[in-house]
Design a protein around this motif. Structure first.
Motif, mmCIF file in Angstrom:
data_model
loop_
_atom_site.group_PDB
_atom_site.id
_atom_site.type_symbol
_atom_site.label_atom_id
_atom_site.label_comp_id
_atom_site.label_asym_id
_atom_site.label_seq_id
_atom_site.Cartn_x
_atom_site.Cartn_y
_atom_site.Cartn_z
ATOM 1 N N LEU A 252 0.855 -1.177 0.000
ATOM 2 C CA LEU A 252 0.000 0.000 0.000
ATOM 3 C C LEU A 252 0.892 1.228 0.000
ATOM 4 N N GLY A 253 0.831 2.009 -1.093
ATOM 5 C CA GLY A 253 1.663 3.196 -1.224
ATOM 6 C C GLY A 253 1.046 4.388 -0.513
ATOM 7 N N SER A 254 1.899 5.217 0.051
ATOM 8 C CA SER A 254 1.455 6.396 0.793
ATOM 9 C C SER A 254 0.892 7.483 -0.103
ATOM 10 N N GLY A 255 1.232 7.429 -1.378
ATOM 11 C CA GLY A 255 1.037 8.587 -2.239
ATOM 12 C C GLY A 255 2.307 9.413 -2.224
ATOM 13 N N THR A 256 2.450 10.263 -3.211
ATOM 14 C CA THR A 256 3.673 11.044 -3.391
ATOM 15 C C THR A 256 3.751 12.178 -2.389
ATOM 16 N N CYS A 257 4.900 12.327 -1.762
ATOM 17 C CA CYS A 257 5.080 13.382 -0.766
ATOM 18 C C CYS A 257 5.161 14.748 -1.430
ATOM 19 N N GLY A 258 5.091 15.786 -0.623
ATOM 20 C CA GLY A 258 5.213 17.135 -1.151
ATOM 21 C C GLY A 258 6.552 17.360 -1.834
#
Length: 318
Positions: A252-258
């Protein structure tokens, strides 16, 4: 512990890495098998008892495991804001984003190792990287609460969700999710770091405070912390498991950081600087405690298979 899958002298093996030394696991044993059998820590401890002279510099790292599935979330508000302006011309976060930790399924068969070259996909001229953290499921669960979900996370790894932005945009307009803009490559690694290795970096709200940095051709272009994600991994796992199973090895990927993707720079600056990735570029993504992915972009195939739809008559049959 840090578990690796690697290639050495033409053979692929799994092992445990400590202080730069690779301690091989028995032949035929994979990291995924150990997770499925709930013996990951025991097998790792046994491997560490055997001395080894094999170092990380002598091997080619592969993805630590072959995940049965990859769910990629969009957990960072800053990323959504910047990329929305790049793709849609609107610097905003849709109200729907705040309601739940949404995700899409990406290709579990497109894995690249931490040192592998990544080819530009056919038809792409706007290639981008995306810096994320992946949580790995250790045991099956369904309809989990966030409190229970923590027991189901066996470890973490660095995740690069490569994106063909020019292919991604028209796919987005169809509203069915992404296909060729996303399914050509993802990088996982360099290791599967067990959850206990980062537990001391958890803040009072339950978020892991791990620094995340993105470097392009030796120049630092993005920095954030995993603690800025808007949902904990436990909340994301619980949401994913609603009316569905999460299975051992699922990522499960966190999504791309800022500032973890070029598209954010393009959206915020109003121009494509730094420019899209081209052959010869080297992308280095690092997450504190988890390690570094270092991939070089190479030329891909130039022929593009793109069958156009045939227009059919619209008279319904009786």
């Amino acid at each position: 512990m840090r578990f690796a899958t690697y290639e050495y002298e033409g053979a692929e093996r799994a092992g445990v890495v400590r202080d730069g030394v690779v301690h091989p696991l028995p032949e035929g044993i994979t990291v995924l098998t150990l997770i499925e059998q709930a013996v990951l820590h025991a097998a790792g401890a046994e491997a560490l008892e055997t001395p080894s002279e094999l170092t990380v510099d002598q091997v080619q790292l592969r993805p630590p495991l072959s995940p049965p599935s990859i769910r990629d979330f969009v957990g960072f508000e800053a990323h959504i804001e910047g990329v929305s302006k790049s793709l849609d011309g609107l610097e905003h976060v849709p109200e729907e984003w705040y309601r739940a930790p949404n995700f899409y399924f990406t290709n579990p068969h497109a894995g690249h190792g931490a040192q592998d070259d990544v080819a530009v996909p056919a038809g792409c001229s706007v290639l981008d990287f995306e810096l994320e953290v992946g949580a790995v499921i250790g045991r099956a669960g369904r309809d989990l609460t966030p409190e229970r979900a923590r027991e189901h996370i066996v470890g973490y790894l660095v995740f690069n969700d490569w994106s063909a932005r020019d292919l991604q945009k028209p796919e987005k307009n169809l509203g069915l999710g992404f296909s060729k803009g996303k399914d050509f490559a993802n990088t996982l690694g360099p290791y599967l770091v067990t959850a206990d290795e980062v537990e001391d970096r958890r803040d009072p709200d339950g978020f892991l405070d791990l620094e995340m940095t993105a470097t392009l051709n030796g120049e630092l272009i993005g920095r954030d912390t995993l603690a800025n994600v808007s949902w904990t991994f436990e909340e994301m796992v619980a949401y994913a498991s609603r009316d569905a199973w999460v299975r051992p090895g699922d990522v499960l990927g966190s999504g791309t950081c800022g500032w973890g993707a070029l598209a954010e720079h393009w959206g915020r600056l109003g121009e494509r600087l730094p420019p899209p990735l081209t052959p010869g570029d080297e992308v280095e993504l690092t997450v504190e405690r988890l390690g570094t992915l270092r991939n070089r972009v190479v030329a891909g195939r130039t022929d593009v298979y793109l069958p156009r739809a045939r227009k059919r008559g619209r008279t319904p049959r009786p």
